[in-house]
Design a protein around this motif. Structure first.
Motif, short mmCIF file in Angstrom:
data_model
loop_
_atom_site.label_atom_id
_atom_site.label_comp_id
_atom_site.label_asym_id
_atom_site.label_seq_id
_atom_site.Cartn_x
_atom_site.Cartn_y
_atom_site.Cartn_z
N THR A 322 0.82 -1.21 0.00
CA THR A 322 0.00 0.00 0.00
C THR A 322 0.86 1.27 0.00
O THR A 322 0.34 2.37 0.13
CB THR A 322 -0.92 0.06 1.24
OG1 THR A 322 -0.10 0.26 2.40
CG2 THR A 322 -1.74 -1.19 1.41
N GLY A 323 2.18 1.10 -0.10
CA GLY A 323 3.05 2.25 -0.21
C GLY A 323 3.71 2.69 1.08
O GLY A 323 4.48 3.64 1.10
N ALA A 324 3.43 1.98 2.18
CA ALA A 324 4.05 2.36 3.45
C ALA A 324 5.27 1.50 3.73
O ALA A 324 5.62 0.61 2.95
CB ALA A 324 3.02 2.23 4.57
N GLN A 325 5.93 1.79 4.85
CA GLN A 325 7.10 1.00 5.24
C GLN A 325 6.77 0.10 6.43
O GLN A 325 5.77 0.30 7.11
CB GLN A 325 8.23 1.95 5.68
CG GLN A 325 8.78 2.81 4.58
CD GLN A 325 9.62 3.93 5.15
OE1 GLN A 325 9.09 4.82 5.82
NE2 GLN A 325 10.92 3.89 4.91
N ALA A 326 7.64 -0.87 6.65
CA ALA A 326 7.46 -1.75 7.80
C ALA A 326 8.78 -1.91 8.55
O ALA A 326 9.85 -1.82 7.95
CB ALA A 326 6.95 -3.12 7.35
N ALA A 327 8.68 -2.11 9.86
CA ALA A 327 9.87 -2.32 10.69
C ALA A 327 9.69 -3.63 11.45
O ALA A 327 8.58 -3.96 11.89
CB ALA A 327 10.05 -1.17 11.67
N GLY A 376 11.94 6.79 2.14
CA GLY A 376 11.07 5.68 1.79
C GLY A 376 11.68 4.69 0.81
O GLY A 376 11.00 3.81 0.29
N ASP A 377 12.99 4.83 0.58
CA ASP A 377 13.66 3.92 -0.36
C ASP A 377 13.85 2.53 0.26
O ASP A 377 13.93 1.53 -0.44
CB ASP A 377 15.01 4.54 -0.75
CG ASP A 377 15.73 3.68 -1.76
OD1 ASP A 377 15.05 3.10 -2.64
OD2 ASP A 377 16.97 3.55 -1.65
N ILE A 378 13.97 2.48 1.58
CA ILE A 378 13.98 1.18 2.25
C ILE A 378 12.54 0.86 2.64
O ILE A 378 11.87 1.64 3.30
CB ILE A 378 14.87 1.23 3.51
CG1 ILE A 378 16.34 1.34 3.07
CG2 ILE A 378 14.67 -0.02 4.36
CD1 ILE A 378 17.29 1.58 4.22
N HIS A 379 12.08 -0.30 2.16
CA HIS A 379 10.69 -0.67 2.43
C HIS A 379 10.54 -1.36 3.77
O HIS A 379 9.57 -1.18 4.48
CB HIS A 379 10.18 -1.60 1.33
CG HIS A 379 10.34 -1.04 -0.04
ND1 HIS A 379 11.18 -1.59 -0.99
CD2 HIS A 379 9.81 0.07 -0.62
CE1 HIS A 379 11.13 -0.88 -2.10
NE2 HIS A 379 10.30 0.14 -1.90
N LEU A 380 11.55 -2.21 4.06
CA LEU A 380 11.45 -3.00 5.28
C LEU A 380 12.76 -2.90 6.03
O LEU A 380 13.83 -3.14 5.45
CB LEU A 380 11.17 -4.46 4.91
CG LEU A 380 11.19 -5.49 6.05
CD1 LEU A 380 10.17 -5.14 7.12
CD2 LEU A 380 10.91 -6.88 5.50
N ILE A 381 12.70 -2.52 7.28
CA ILE A 381 13.93 -2.44 8.07
C ILE A 381 13.86 -3.45 9.21
O ILE A 381 12.87 -3.56 9.91
CB ILE A 381 14.17 -1.00 8.60
CG1 ILE A 381 15.49 -0.93 9.36
CG2 ILE A 381 13.04 -0.50 9.46
CD1 ILE A 381 16.54 -0.16 8.63
N VAL A 382 14.94 -4.21 9.32
CA VAL A 382 15.03 -5.22 10.37
C VAL A 382 16.08 -4.74 11.36
O VAL A 382 17.09 -4.16 10.95
CB VAL A 382 15.49 -6.58 9.77
CG1 VAL A 382 15.61 -7.64 10.85
CG2 VAL A 382 14.52 -7.03 8.68
N ASP A 396 7.10 6.77 6.00
CA ASP A 396 5.73 6.48 6.42
C ASP A 396 5.71 5.08 7.01
O ASP A 396 5.57 4.09 6.28
CB ASP A 396 4.79 6.57 5.20
CG ASP A 396 3.37 6.13 5.54
OD1 ASP A 396 3.04 6.05 6.74
OD2 ASP A 396 2.60 5.85 4.60
N LEU A 397 5.90 5.01 8.31
CA LEU A 397 5.95 3.69 8.95
C LEU A 397 4.53 3.17 9.16
O LEU A 397 3.79 3.68 9.98
CB LEU A 397 6.70 3.78 10.28
CG LEU A 397 6.84 2.44 11.03
CD1 LEU A 397 7.59 1.42 10.21
CD2 LEU A 397 7.53 2.65 12.38
N GLY A 398 4.17 2.13 8.42
CA GLY A 398 2.81 1.60 8.49
C GLY A 398 2.65 0.50 9.51
O GLY A 398 1.64 0.40 10.18
N LEU A 399 3.69 -0.32 9.65
CA LEU A 399 3.57 -1.47 10.55
C LEU A 399 4.88 -1.69 11.29
O LEU A 399 5.95 -1.68 10.69
CB LEU A 399 3.22 -2.73 9.74
CG LEU A 399 3.22 -4.06 10.52
CD1 LEU A 399 2.11 -4.09 11.57
CD2 LEU A 399 3.06 -5.24 9.57
#
Ligand code: ADP
Ligand code: MG
Length: 702
Positions: A322-327, A376-382, A396-399
């Protein structure tokens, strides 16, 4: 800022008369886990409850002694049997009798001279302590008291007995607590007056005095008004913190994110397995939450090996679609790296950018990651908790997924709110904790359950093996390794510092390496992150086949083709921890074994733990048995067993109070959401008293 009235309770114990630097260090290690931690404070002493009271009126006679209870016996000393010279493992025994029967006093590393003076043969003495039965005979290990008739006549009839640690005798602990008690000011009443009147509870201060200076048997019972009052206060502070968090979260509206599941499907198509029904169901529940206009606050609960990680990853992909990011936050460095190593290849194949952020990134690298995260270039950060430091900003941190395994803590969740006002939160926990504990640790979260293991798993065969058979065990390990198996060897739990843990692991490593050569690896908490990663990687890739480890691998480590778990000194571990450790094997389709290597003598409680482990792999049953056993007062320490740390409340006795505390916290916040009247101010004091400082900050930020 902490209210001034509490300041005396938050000064280091070294400020107290009679507590020098050495005792301070020992108390700090005991209360805060390590000598170099924040120094132990007066409040730590106050919240350290006696586990029993010596009631010197309780003199049943040996024949009528009740196991597990502290009792006093008037005995005649018959015979000393010191251990054979040089053999420190055999305890020093003293045989005694009274009119009714005989018993044995047992001393580990007993000092002969002192013992013959304290317990002269043929003389009458009073001894107090907890008795246990070994092979039918009554034993008292390390009596709490040994006194002559004359001395005994001088003693108070009731005396509290505290759990202690190396370097702090029972007497010193009791004295320190007594001194601490004299620093306790009168505090304003934070409880619901009606409730307190109805229950007939004393004030907080009176209640603490009562449990530390018991006047009668019942004062220490979990059902006494004093104990219930204290349990209430501790639970109220926790529930209040959770209620504040919830209020804060509800206030900030969420964003509805509806994905059609394209990315998640692309990922699942590339998995070597299909999802279980439980995984599909949980994903559905999470997706429904994401689509709602409210913020999600959901707990994904599933026993070790139930496959939580992939559920979390697919949820992240839905949000990313949906265009957001996740951590994705892991509790340890090792786990963060492992998650990254598992997730990254899959994601890169479907065009998702993943990065790893821990405390160990090089400055330039870190700067680059932060910059890419912000646009927002990194979609998922661990990463580890480093993810939630102030300098980390998202586009935009979505989750946010928080993999807590069984380490509970509201604090990380409290700081999350700052990162994205509309961020949905998914907390993952491995221990299938009973409902009361879910409520205590998490408040009213929605819960998804993975109550089904991936297919094809074989049961883990669990055996207990006495240390006398260690050579046989090593032979078994040899043939297993020769036929290609991978083996974890967990080192004994030692209460002392990280340093000593590392030493004992290194000793065991050298021993095993001298037998097996280069196939042996080592991992412990004192190694650098790189060394740890290297050791885990060697084991994963098969360059090492036996991994000697401390409990740093306890949570979440995933090496599916490891099939043998050996836990040395298994009798020292709590059930929850044994279950976590065992969960490291049985993850592939090959048959797995867990070998609990124990050293005698076993206490009945330890025997019960080993038995339960042999009988069941059912995490729910283990969690329940754990609660029961630990309720019986074996002092394993909450820190080691990994359950939420309560000092004053005991879930098996006080779950009704938990409900009261939950109700009152709600009511108070409904009436007075800013906590700014008189009771509100008292509640703020309560929150600081129990270390919920973060929660008070939410009030101001709100
Ligand atoms: P945990 O719930 O303890 O975090 P993991 O997510 O680490 O469990 O999963 C344990 C193992 O099971 C991993 O090796 C994972 O790849 C595998 N796994 C997860 N889901 C399935 C499934 N549906 N079928 C087969 N294997 C699975
Ligand atoms: Mg996991």
């Amino acid at each position: 800022m902490r209210p001034e009235i509490l300041n005396p309770l938050f000064v280091p114990v070294s400020e107290l008369e009679g507590i020098g630097p050495k005792l301070t260090r020992n108390l700090t290690r005991f209360f805060h886990g390590a000598e170099n931690a924040e120094p132990a404070r007066i409040a730590d002493l106050l919240f350290h409850l006696p586990h029993t009271v010596i009631d010197r009126r309780n003199q049943p006679g040996i024949a009528n002694a009740i196991e597990g209870q502290v009792q006093t016996f008037k005995i005649v000393v018959d015979r000393h049997s010191p251990p054979p010279r040089g053999n420190k493992r055999v305890p020093y025994r003293v045989e005694v009798h009274d009119d009714t029967d005989e018993m044995t006093l047992v001393f580990f590393r007993g000092h002969q001279e002192w013992l013959s003076k304290s317990l002269p043969e043929g003389e009458t003495r009073y001894v107090s302590g907890r008795v246990e039965r070994f092979n039918g005979k009554l034993n008292m290990v390390h009596p709490d008291l040994m006194a002559s008739e004359a001395d005994f006549a001088e003693l108070p009839l009731l005396e509290p007995v505290y759990p202690t640690t190396a370097g702090v005798s029972g007497k010193v602990m009791a004295k320190s607590v007594r001194t601490a008690l004299s620093c306790l000011p009168d505090l304003p009443e934070w409880g619901d007056r009606e409730l307190i009147r109805r229950e007939g509870w004393p004030s907080f201060r009176e209640a603490l005095s009562k449990v530390h200076r018991p006047q009668e048997d019942g004062d220490l019972s979990p059902d006494s008004p004093a104990r219930r009052r204290l349990a209430h206060d501790e639970l109220l502070s926790g529930q209040m913190a959770l209620a504040l968090l919830r209020m804060r979260m509800r206030k900030s509206k969420g964003i509805s994110r509806v994905a059609n599941g394209r990315l998640a499907r692309e990922a699942t198509d590339r998995l070597p397995y299909s999802l279980t029904n439980a995984q599909i169901r949980s994903l559905g529940e999470i997706n429904d939450d994401l689509a709602k206009q409210e913020r999600m606050l959901r707990l994904l609960q599933g026993d070790v090996g139930s496959g939580k990680t992939i559920v979390a990853l697919l949820s992240c992909l839905n949000v990313i679609e949906t265009g957001a990011q996740a951590a994705f936050m892991a509790p340890t460095e090792i786990l963060a790296r492992q998650h990254f190593a598992n997730i990254e290849p899959l994601c890169s194949r479907i065009g998702i950018n993943v990065a790893l952020l821990t405390g160990k990134n090089k400055t330039a690298e870190r700067r680059e990651i932060l910059a890419r995260l912000e646009v927002g270039d990194i979609h998922l950060i661990v990463g580890t908790h480093a993810l939630f430091q102030g300098s980390v900003g998202f586009h935009d941190l979505g989750l946010a997924v928080i993999d807590e395994q069984h380490r509970f803590g509201v604090h990380q969740r409290l700081t999350l709110g700052d990162k994205g006002m509309a961020t949905d939160i998914l907390v993952m926990t491995a221990t299938p904790i009973p409902r009361t504990l879910v409520l205590t640790a998490y408040g009213d979260m929605d819960v998804s359950k993975l109550d089904e293991k991936p297919p094809g798993r074989q049961p883990i065969q669990t055996n207990a093996i006495s240390s006398e058979r260690i050579e046989q065990l090593l032979e078994r390990v040899r043939s297993a390794v020769n036929s290609g198996s991978k083996v974890y060897w967990i080192c004994p739990l030692v209460e002392e510092s990280e340093e000593i843990k590392a030493m004992s692991a290194e000793d065991r490593f050298r021993d095993i390496e001298s037998r097996f050569g280069s196939v042996v690896g080592l991992v412990h908490g004192r190694m650098t992150a790189e060394q740890k990663t290297q050791a885990m990687d060697d084991f994963k890739q098969g360059r090492s086949r036996i991994l000697v480890a401390t409990t740093v691998i306890e949570v979440g480590v995933d090496v599916p083709d490891a099939t043998i778990m050996i836990i040395e000194h298994a009798e020292r571990f709590g059930l929850a921890q044994l279950h976590q450790l065992r969960g490291r094997v049985g993850r592939g389709s090959d048959a797995s074994h867990c070998l609990l290597l124990y050293y005698t003598p076993l206490s009945e409680n330890a025997e019960a733990r080993l038995k339960i482990m042999r009988e069941t792999e059912d995490g729910f049953r283990i969690a329940e048995e754990d609660l029961k056993l630990r309720g019986e007062g074996e002092i394993l320490g909450t820190r080691q067993s990994g359950m939420p740390g309560f000092n004053l409340a005991q879930m098996e006795h006080h779950s009704d109070i938990l409900d009261m505390a939950r109700a009152s916290s709600r009511l108070m916040l409904e009436r007075n959401p800013g906590l700014d009247d008189e009771t509100g101010n008292a509640v703020r004091i309560l929150l600081y008293l129990f270390g919920q400082d973060q929660a008070v900050k939410l009030l101001r930020a709100g």
